[in-house]
Structure formats: C-alpha cells, structure tokens
Design a protein around this motif. Structure first.
Motif, PDB file in Angstrom:
ATOM      1  N   TRP A   1       0.806  -1.219   0.000  1.00  0.00           N
ATOM      2  CA  TRP A   1       0.000   0.000   0.000  1.00  0.00           C
ATOM      3  C   TRP A   1       0.844   1.277   0.000  1.00  0.00           C
ATOM      4  O   TRP A   1       0.524   2.228  -0.743  1.00  0.00           O
ATOM      5  CB  TRP A   1      -0.980   0.006   1.167  1.00  0.00           C
ATOM      6  N   PRO A   2       1.913   1.381   0.797  1.00  0.00           N
ATOM      7  CA  PRO A   2       2.705   2.614   0.761  1.00  0.00           C
ATOM      8  C   PRO A   2       3.219   2.949  -0.640  1.00  0.00           C
ATOM      9  O   PRO A   2       3.177   4.102  -1.069  1.00  0.00           O
ATOM     10  CB  PRO A   2       3.863   2.325   1.732  1.00  0.00           C
ATOM     11  N   THR A   3       3.712   1.930  -1.361  1.00  0.00           N
ATOM     12  CA  THR A   3       4.191   2.154  -2.724  1.00  0.00           C
ATOM     13  C   THR A   3       3.034   2.496  -3.645  1.00  0.00           C
ATOM     14  O   THR A   3       3.111   3.426  -4.458  1.00  0.00           O
ATOM     15  CB  THR A   3       4.923   0.909  -3.251  1.00  0.00           C
ATOM     16  N   LEU A   4       1.952   1.744  -3.529  1.00  0.00           N
ATOM     17  CA  LEU A   4       0.807   1.931  -4.410  1.00  0.00           C
ATOM     18  C   LEU A   4       0.215   3.327  -4.272  1.00  0.00           C
ATOM     19  O   LEU A   4      -0.173   3.956  -5.265  1.00  0.00           O
ATOM     20  CB  LEU A   4      -0.252   0.872  -4.088  1.00  0.00           C
ATOM     21  N   LEU A   5       0.162   3.830  -3.045  1.00  0.00           N
ATOM     22  CA  LEU A   5      -0.454   5.134  -2.820  1.00  0.00           C
ATOM     23  C   LEU A   5       0.448   6.292  -3.240  1.00  0.00           C
ATOM     24  O   LEU A   5      -0.026   7.417  -3.392  1.00  0.00           O
ATOM     25  CB  LEU A   5      -0.860   5.282  -1.347  1.00  0.00           C
ATOM     26  N   VAL A   6       1.740   6.026  -3.438  1.00  0.00           N
ATOM     27  CA  VAL A   6       2.613   7.040  -4.017  1.00  0.00           C
ATOM     28  C   VAL A   6       2.358   7.151  -5.520  1.00  0.00           C
ATOM     29  O   VAL A   6       2.304   8.242  -6.075  1.00  0.00           O
ATOM     30  CB  VAL A   6       4.098   6.704  -3.752  1.00  0.00           C
ATOM     31  N   TRP A   7       2.135   6.002  -6.159  1.00  0.00           N
ATOM     32  CA  TRP A   7       2.066   5.968  -7.615  1.00  0.00           C
ATOM     33  C   TRP A   7       0.650   5.979  -8.169  1.00  0.00           C
ATOM     34  O   TRP A   7       0.453   6.258  -9.354  1.00  0.00           O
ATOM     35  CB  TRP A   7       2.807   4.734  -8.136  1.00  0.00           C
ATOM     36  N   GLN A   8      -0.330   5.658  -7.334  1.00  0.00           N
ATOM     37  CA  GLN A   8      -1.713   5.583  -7.819  1.00  0.00           C
ATOM     38  C   GLN A   8      -2.616   6.514  -7.025  1.00  0.00           C
ATOM     39  O   GLN A   8      -2.263   6.980  -5.943  1.00  0.00           O
ATOM     40  CB  GLN A   8      -2.231   4.142  -7.719  1.00  0.00           C
ATOM     41  N   THR A   9      -3.812   6.749  -7.550  1.00  0.00           N
ATOM     42  CA  THR A   9      -4.778   7.621  -6.895  1.00  0.00           C
ATOM     43  C   THR A   9      -5.210   7.067  -5.542  1.00  0.00           C
ATOM     44  O   THR A   9      -5.336   5.859  -5.358  1.00  0.00           O
ATOM     45  CB  THR A   9      -6.017   7.814  -7.796  1.00  0.00           C
ATOM     46  N   TYR A  10      -5.450   7.964  -4.588  1.00  0.00           N
ATOM     47  CA  TYR A  10      -5.911   7.555  -3.260  1.00  0.00           C
ATOM     48  C   TYR A  10      -7.275   6.877  -3.321  1.00  0.00           C
ATOM     49  O   TYR A  10      -7.642   6.121  -2.421  1.00  0.00           O
ATOM     50  CB  TYR A  10      -6.005   8.768  -2.326  1.00  0.00           C
ATOM     51  N   SER A  11      -8.040   7.172  -4.378  1.00  0.00           N
ATOM     52  CA  SER A  11      -9.393   6.610  -4.479  1.00  0.00           C
ATOM     53  C   SER A  11      -9.370   5.089  -4.616  1.00  0.00           C
ATOM     54  O   SER A  11     -10.389   4.428  -4.389  1.00  0.00           O
ATOM     55  CB  SER A  11     -10.156   7.235  -5.657  1.00  0.00           C
ATOM     56  N   LEU A  12      -8.229   4.510  -4.960  1.00  0.00           N
ATOM     57  CA  LEU A  12      -8.114   3.054  -5.005  1.00  0.00           C
ATOM     58  C   LEU A  12      -8.305   2.473  -3.605  1.00  0.00           C
ATOM     59  O   LEU A  12      -9.039   1.499  -3.412  1.00  0.00           O
ATOM     60  CB  LEU A  12      -6.751   2.649  -5.565  1.00  0.00           C
ATOM     61  N   LEU A  13      -7.662   3.084  -2.610  1.00  0.00           N
ATOM     62  CA  LEU A  13      -7.793   2.616  -1.236  1.00  0.00           C
ATOM     63  C   LEU A  13      -9.172   2.940  -0.671  1.00  0.00           C
ATOM     64  O   LEU A  13      -9.802   2.089  -0.024  1.00  0.00           O
ATOM     65  CB  LEU A  13      -6.715   3.248  -0.353  1.00  0.00           C
ATOM     66  N   THR A  14      -9.649   4.158  -0.906  1.00  0.00           N
ATOM     67  CA  THR A  14     -10.961   4.528  -0.356  1.00  0.00           C
ATOM     68  C   THR A  14     -12.076   3.682  -0.950  1.00  0.00           C
ATOM     69  O   THR A  14     -13.048   3.363  -0.272  1.00  0.00           O
ATOM     70  CB  THR A  14     -11.253   6.020  -0.600  1.00  0.00           C
ATOM     71  N   GLY A  15     -11.928   3.309  -2.219  1.00  0.00           N
ATOM     72  CA  GLY A  15     -12.920   2.428  -2.839  1.00  0.00           C
ATOM     73  C   GLY A  15     -12.994   1.091  -2.131  1.00  0.00           C
ATOM     74  O   GLY A  15     -14.084   0.562  -1.883  1.00  0.00           O
ATOM     75  N   MET A  16     -11.817   0.531  -1.793  1.00  0.00           N
ATOM     76  CA  MET A  16     -11.789  -0.748  -1.091  1.00  0.00           C
ATOM     77  C   MET A  16     -12.378  -0.623   0.317  1.00  0.00           C
ATOM     78  O   MET A  16     -13.170  -1.473   0.759  1.00  0.00           O
ATOM     79  CB  MET A  16     -10.345  -1.249  -1.000  1.00  0.00           C
ATOM     80  N   ILE A  17     -12.021   0.448   1.026  1.00  0.00           N
ATOM     81  CA  ILE A  17     -12.508   0.636   2.396  1.00  0.00           C
ATOM     82  C   ILE A  17     -14.029   0.811   2.417  1.00  0.00           C
ATOM     83  O   ILE A  17     -14.723   0.225   3.257  1.00  0.00           O
ATOM     84  CB  ILE A  17     -11.812   1.842   3.054  1.00  0.00           C
ATOM     85  N   THR A  18     -14.545   1.604   1.488  1.00  0.00           N
ATOM     86  CA  THR A  18     -16.002   1.838   1.483  1.00  0.00           C
ATOM     87  C   THR A  18     -16.772   0.574   1.113  1.00  0.00           C
ATOM     88  O   THR A  18     -17.891   0.377   1.593  1.00  0.00           O
ATOM     89  CB  THR A  18     -16.375   2.979   0.513  1.00  0.00           C
ATOM     90  N   LEU A  19     -16.170  -0.299   0.294  1.00  0.00           N
ATOM     91  CA  LEU A  19     -16.818  -1.585   0.001  1.00  0.00           C
ATOM     92  C   LEU A  19     -16.935  -2.427   1.274  1.00  0.00           C
ATOM     93  O   LEU A  19     -17.966  -3.068   1.521  1.00  0.00           O
ATOM     94  CB  LEU A  19     -16.034  -2.350  -1.063  1.00  0.00           C
ATOM     95  N   ALA A  20     -15.862  -2.413   2.073  1.00  0.00           N
ATOM     96  CA  ALA A  20     -15.906  -3.146   3.342  1.00  0.00           C
ATOM     97  C   ALA A  20     -16.949  -2.549   4.283  1.00  0.00           C
ATOM     98  O   ALA A  20     -17.694  -3.280   4.958  1.00  0.00           O
ATOM     99  CB  ALA A  20     -14.523  -3.137   4.001  1.00  0.00           C
ATOM    100  N   LEU A  21     -17.030  -1.222   4.306  1.00  0.00           N
ATOM    101  CA  LEU A  21     -18.034  -0.557   5.148  1.00  0.00           C
ATOM    102  C   LEU A  21     -19.455  -0.857   4.669  1.00  0.00           C
ATOM    103  O   LEU A  21     -20.370  -1.023   5.483  1.00  0.00           O
ATOM    104  CB  LEU A  21     -17.788   0.952   5.161  1.00  0.00           C
ATOM    105  N   LEU A  22     -19.629  -0.939   3.356  1.00  0.00           N
ATOM    106  CA  LEU A  22     -20.963  -1.243   2.812  1.00  0.00           C
ATOM    107  C   LEU A  22     -21.410  -2.642   3.224  1.00  0.00           C
ATOM    108  O   LEU A  22     -22.547  -2.828   3.687  1.00  0.00           O
ATOM    109  CB  LEU A  22     -20.955  -1.126   1.286  1.00  0.00           C
ATOM    110  N   THR A  23     -20.523  -3.631   3.072  1.00  0.00           N
ATOM    111  CA  THR A  23     -20.905  -5.000   3.457  1.00  0.00           C
ATOM    112  C   THR A  23     -21.148  -5.082   4.964  1.00  0.00           C
ATOM    113  O   THR A  23     -22.035  -5.808   5.416  1.00  0.00           O
ATOM    114  CB  THR A  23     -19.816  -6.009   3.046  1.00  0.00           C
TER     115      THR A  23
END
Length: 483
Positions: A448-470
């Motif tokens: 995640w630290p590497t991914l969040l440097v190179w990719q949009t933060y919305s990748l992580l927030t998308g995953m977190i909100t899916l967990a919150l939805l379930t």
C-alpha cells in the motif's frame, strides 16, 4: 518509474508509414497544436505542459498552463520537469561512454564491479558470472517492476543509490537472466552504481561533467538543488477525487539514474537532434555512443515490433526511437522518427496526462488538423473509483440508518434460521472485503505505501467503502424486522 511502455509504444508503430515530413508549420497547424495542448490541460487537470517539435530543420516550442499554478508561473520551453523514465536514455549513454573509453565492457558480469551483489531464482543462488551489464541495460536481468519496485527506499542522502541497489542482495528474480524482456526501473539504478564505481565520481557529478556539459545540455540536471536554484523547476501535481493538487512525492534519490533527471523542452530538442545525428558540435566519442544506444536487444522476443536498447524502445529498422515516463507527479514522452527528420518531446507536471497526445500532434504535423484530447487510463480510473467511493459511502450510510430504524421499531424476537444465514453471508463478505483491503496490493506485486505514491488515493478509499458497505448490510440484515 510509471514506465507502461508496451501499451504506449504500439500507437507509434503507425508512424512508420507517415508521409513526407512538414518542414514549416502553417498558422492553422500552430493554432491546432496550441488548442490541443490547452484542451489537454483543461480536461486532464494537469496544470502545465510543454512540447518541443523538430520538423525538418525547424524547432518549435509550445506550452500551456502553469509550471506552478499556485504561484502563477507559466510553463515555457525553459521550464524544468522531471523526465521520469526518459532519464534512462541519459544513464544508458553514460555507461556506454565508459565502454567506449575502455573502462568497462557491457559483457562484463555485474559482480566485477559490485562483488557483494547476489540474487536468487526459485530459492537457489544465481551464477553471478552469467548476469552481465547488458542484462540490466536491456531489462533482461529478471528484475522487474512487479517484483522489485517496492524495494526502492525513500531518502535523499548521498548514499541512497548504494542503499537502493543493496536492497537487491539475495532478491528473487522473476526469471533467469537473458530469458526474456520485462521492464524493471531498478535495473538502471544498478547501472548508475556501476558508473560510480568505475568513474570514481558520484552519479550526479559524472552525468553533469561527462555527459550533460560535453553535449551542450546546460539546462539538464541531476542535482535537484541546482534545478531549484534556477527558479524554473516545475511543481508536480497529482489528482484524486476530481481535484488536482500540488504533490511533493517522496524523495527517491537512489532511483535517480532510472527516473529523476530534470530538463526542459529546449534542452530536450537538442538531445533529440543529437539522437538524429543533426548536432555535430559534440565530442566524437558520443557519436558512437548514440548509435550504440539505438541497438535494440533482438535476443529476446519483440514487444509489438519494438526492442529495448539503452534507455530507448526501438523498432527493427530504427525508424522509431521512443520512450515514455511516469513519476508520481510528472509525465513525459519522447518520440524520434529519424527517417522523417521529425521528433517530439512532451513534458508535463502531472500524472494524469495521456501521452498519446504526442501522436495527435504528429497527426497535426501531417495535415490532420482535427484532433481531440482523450483522457488517460489513470484519470479514467480515478473518476471511476472516486465516483464509486462516493456512491458506496452513501449506500453504506443508508443501510446503517435503515438498520438503526429497524432495530428501534422491532420488538425482541427469536433468532430465525433465515436471519442467521443472511447475517453470516454478509458477515463473511465483510471479512473477505477487509482481507482484500490488506492483500490487494500483493496480487499486483506492490504494497500500500508504494501503491499510494504511484496511484490515486481513491483506489484505497474504494476498497474501504466496500468493506463498510458489506458491514452496514450485515447490520441491516441482523436487524430484520419481525413479521
């Protein structure tokens, strides 16, 4: 670093059959290019873009937007940008220069210069005599972005290049040296360290004194402090949740040979003319170096008709010489078409740029004035993931509130099998989503630290909100109203 070369390069194969080059731009062509750059800045959200165009014996410069939006500094041909992976061609020239000077051979095993470097394949030590400098030059060493980019440490101390290569000790290769081509940005950090060992200079000093200055590239820098002192260094930007903001990426000084040289479109125009043999006022040794750098490695299968040389992707007959680059907050593209006496270099201070823009500008040079900018895959993913984050967050809140309402309106009830089954299913889905939040990067070879440097933060927030939805649906299901 993101290199993505394979995807981008295919579009330039079309260049082979282009018509006779245009040697002077009409007013209509100039207007069309400027409009396309302006549209690209507006649509992508990238604050600034600069391009140099060599067409026959003419060199032209276009810019749009800002080198620093907050300070109101406009972008121009003197604006300095990080070259990202386009830096590799300079490092390639540097190590080939040492070969021309008789100080090393690209066929030498790497342990001749870095005797402490050892690697493994499938848990077994690799014979280091079989791992040559050429393997690193051509990305056939087995070091790849998928397995090794997250090994690159952050830091700005003078020893960061050594520390970066040190992380490769006993690393697991993705394939045996020479078996195939697979792009790995850290290969060029190894070459950068070899340059230091052989020359007795720091990588930055060697490149400045032995490459940039002899070639007349007086506005190309390896030292960030020198670039900053000019007042011309662009601020980098990145986008998340539809907003483009200044972003000072982590300092990867140890990755400089692969992606952190800085230059402007004015110097890059000279660099491209050097590649095409137009510039003659350079030391003779560099003429051989440049020719060598265009020799693609044909010992491995091509990628869409392209082979990797020394920091360049080239086709078999060398009518296309190309390289793209992506850093967390800069994007670049260089395309050289020697048989047409045409070359283009696009430098931008944002990661959202669709560098296929260069092909559209080439189309304008060929007389096709009607061109439009299309958003990049990176920007598209941010739009999708940002939208999904917002929508899923709202749904999670709705289900949670409905669950509270059910619980408030419902009387005490026995736990039914249907209620247990439904709750268990959604609870299992929640657990799976939580696990996925942790392990997703591992599926693509990152953390995640590497991914969040190179990719949009919305990748992580998308995953977190899916967990919150379930989780909210689990709660909603548990609060089933008694009939």
């Amino acid at each position: 670093m993101k290199k993505i070369i394979v995807t981008i390069v295919t579009s330039f194969i079309l260049f082979i059959g282009f018509a006779t080059p245009v040697y002077a731009l009409s007013d209509a062509q100039s207007v069309a290019i400027q409009k396309l750059l302006d549209d690209a800045c507006r649509i992508s959200g990238v604050p600034g873009m600069s391009i140099s165009i060599i067409s026959g014996d003419k060199t032209l410069y276009f810019s749009s937007g800002y080198a620093d939006r907050e300070k109101g500094l406009p972008a121009n041909e003197n604006t300095l940008y990080e070259l990202a992976s386009v830096s590799k061609a300079f490092t390639g020239a540097g190590i080939l220069l040492l070969e021309e000077q008789g100080l090393l051979s690209m066929n030498d095993p790497v342990n001749k210069y870095l005797p402490w470097l050892t690697v493994e394949y499938k848990g077994m030590p690799v014979n280091m005599q079989s791992l040559t400098l050429n393997h690193f030059l051509h990305h056939t060493s087995g070091l790849t972005n998928r397995k090794h980019i997250q090994s690159i440490p952050q830091g700005s101390t003078p020893d960061m290049l050594h520390k970066t290569v040190e992380t490769l000790v006993d690393t697991e290769l993705e394939f045996l040296p020479g078996e195939q081509y697979k792009y790995g940005t850290i290969n060029y950090d190894v070459l950068g360290l070899v340059i230091e060992v052989v020359s007795g200079q720091s990588y930055e000093s060697f490149m400045t004194e032995q490459v940039f200055r002899p070639l007349g590239l007086y506005h190309t820098y390896a030292y960030k402090e020198e670039a900053l002192a000019t007042g011309q260094l662009a601020q980098g930007y990145r986008s998340s949740f539809f907003i483009t903001s200044p972003y000072d990426a982590p300092n990867y000084a140890g990755n400089k040979p692969a992606g952190y040289i800085m230059s402007c479109t004015k110097d890059m125009a000279r660099w491209m003319n050097i590649q095409m043999g137009v510039v003659q006022d350079i030391p003779e040794v560099f003429k051989a170096v440049i020719q060598k750098s265009h020799n693609g490695n044909i010992s491995v299968p091509d990628i869409d008709g392209m082979y990797y040389g020394a920091g360049w992707s080239v086709n078999a007959d060398k009518t296309i010489i190309e390289h793209s680059g992506n850093n967390p907050n800069f994007s670049t593209e260089v395309v050289i078409l020697p048989s047409e006496h045409t070359a283009l270099c696009l430098l931008t201070n944002g990661a959202n740029t669709n560098i296929a823009l260069v092909k559209s500008i080439k189309d304008i040079l060929d007389g096709n004035l009607t061109q439009s900018y299309k958003i990049s895959i990176i920007q598209l993913w941010d739009i999708i993931l940002s939208s999904a984050t917002i929508i899923i967050s709202l749904l999670a809140i709705i289900f949670f509130l409905l669950g509270l309402r059910r619980k408030k309106l419902s009387k005490q009830q026995a736990v039914s099998k249907k209620r247990v089954f439904s709750t268990v299913v959604w609870l299992t889905a929640t657990v799976v989503m939580c696990i996925m939040c942790f392990v997703l990067p591992m599926f693509i070879g990152y953390d995640w630290p590497t991914l969040l440097v190179w990719q949009t933060y919305s990748l992580l927030t998308g995953m977190i909100t899916l967990a919150l939805l379930t989780a909210s649906i689990t709660y909603f299901s548990y609060c089933l109203k008694r009939k």
